[in-house]
Design an enzyme around this catalytic site. Sequence first.
Site, PDB file in Angstrom:
ATOM      1  N   CYS A  49      26.013   7.612  22.424  1.00 18.41           N
ATOM      2  CA  CYS A  49      25.597   8.913  22.287  1.00 18.41           C
ATOM      3  C   CYS A  49      25.243   9.600  21.323  1.00 18.41           C
ATOM      4  O   CYS A  49      24.691  10.784  21.102  1.00 18.41           O
ATOM      5  CB  CYS A  49      26.787   9.732  22.952  1.00 18.41           C
ATOM      6  SG  CYS A  49      28.124   9.893  22.047  1.00 18.41           S
ATOM      7  N   CYS A  98      31.632  10.116  24.477  1.00 20.00           N
ATOM      8  CA  CYS A  98      31.141   9.396  25.868  1.00 20.00           C
ATOM      9  C   CYS A  98      32.222   8.064  25.999  1.00 20.00           C
ATOM     10  O   CYS A  98      31.845   7.364  27.230  1.00 20.00           O
ATOM     11  CB  CYS A  98      29.680   8.609  25.568  1.00 20.00           C
ATOM     12  SG  CYS A  98      29.750   7.506  24.016  1.00 20.00           S
ATOM     13  N   CYS A 118      38.798  -1.258  12.691  1.00 16.15           N
ATOM     14  CA  CYS A 118      38.046  -2.418  12.762  1.00 16.15           C
ATOM     15  C   CYS A 118      37.078  -2.091  14.037  1.00 16.15           C
ATOM     16  O   CYS A 118      37.355  -1.939  15.215  1.00 16.15           O
ATOM     17  CB  CYS A 118      39.147  -3.280  12.872  1.00 16.15           C
ATOM     18  SG  CYS A 118      38.418  -5.197  12.981  1.00 16.15           S
TER      19      CYS A 118
END
Length: 135
Positions: A49, A98, A118
Site C-alpha cells: 500500500c 493494509c 525482523c
Amino acid sequence: MDKVVKSDAEWREQLSELAYKVTRKHGTERAFTHEAFPEGPGTFMCVCCGAPLFDKAHKFDSGTGWPSFYQPLDSEMVGEQEDRSFFMRRTEVHCNRCEAHLGHVFPDGPQPTGLRYCINGVALEFEPEEDGPAG
C-alpha cells in the site's frame, strides 16, 4: 489513516508471487535471499500500500539474513499480534494500513529500544530521501 482493502485477486495481480505469499499469506522469504537495499537515507514503504514503515537510520545488521530495524518510523503504522504458528510463540508485525504481514519483532535488538523488527525484504520498497533543491 485510510485502510486499504483489496480482493485476493487484486493483491495477486499487484504483487510478485513471493510478495503475495509473504504479505497476504503470512509466508517468509528465505534468509539471505533478498537483494541489498540502496545506500543512503530513505524510507522503507509497504510493498502493498505504500505506507511509510521504517527509516533507513533505524536499520541495523542483525546477522539473521533479513532486514532488521530497532523501531518503526511511526508506531501507529506497524501493528502487532500474537503468532502461535510452527509451535512457537512470537509477535507478528503487520502494516496497519493494509494488514500486510511484514515479519516479527523480538526483544533482542540494540538500544535505544532493545527490539529487533525482523522484516521480510520482499514486503518493503525503499524510497531514497530526495536531495534538497539544486542551487
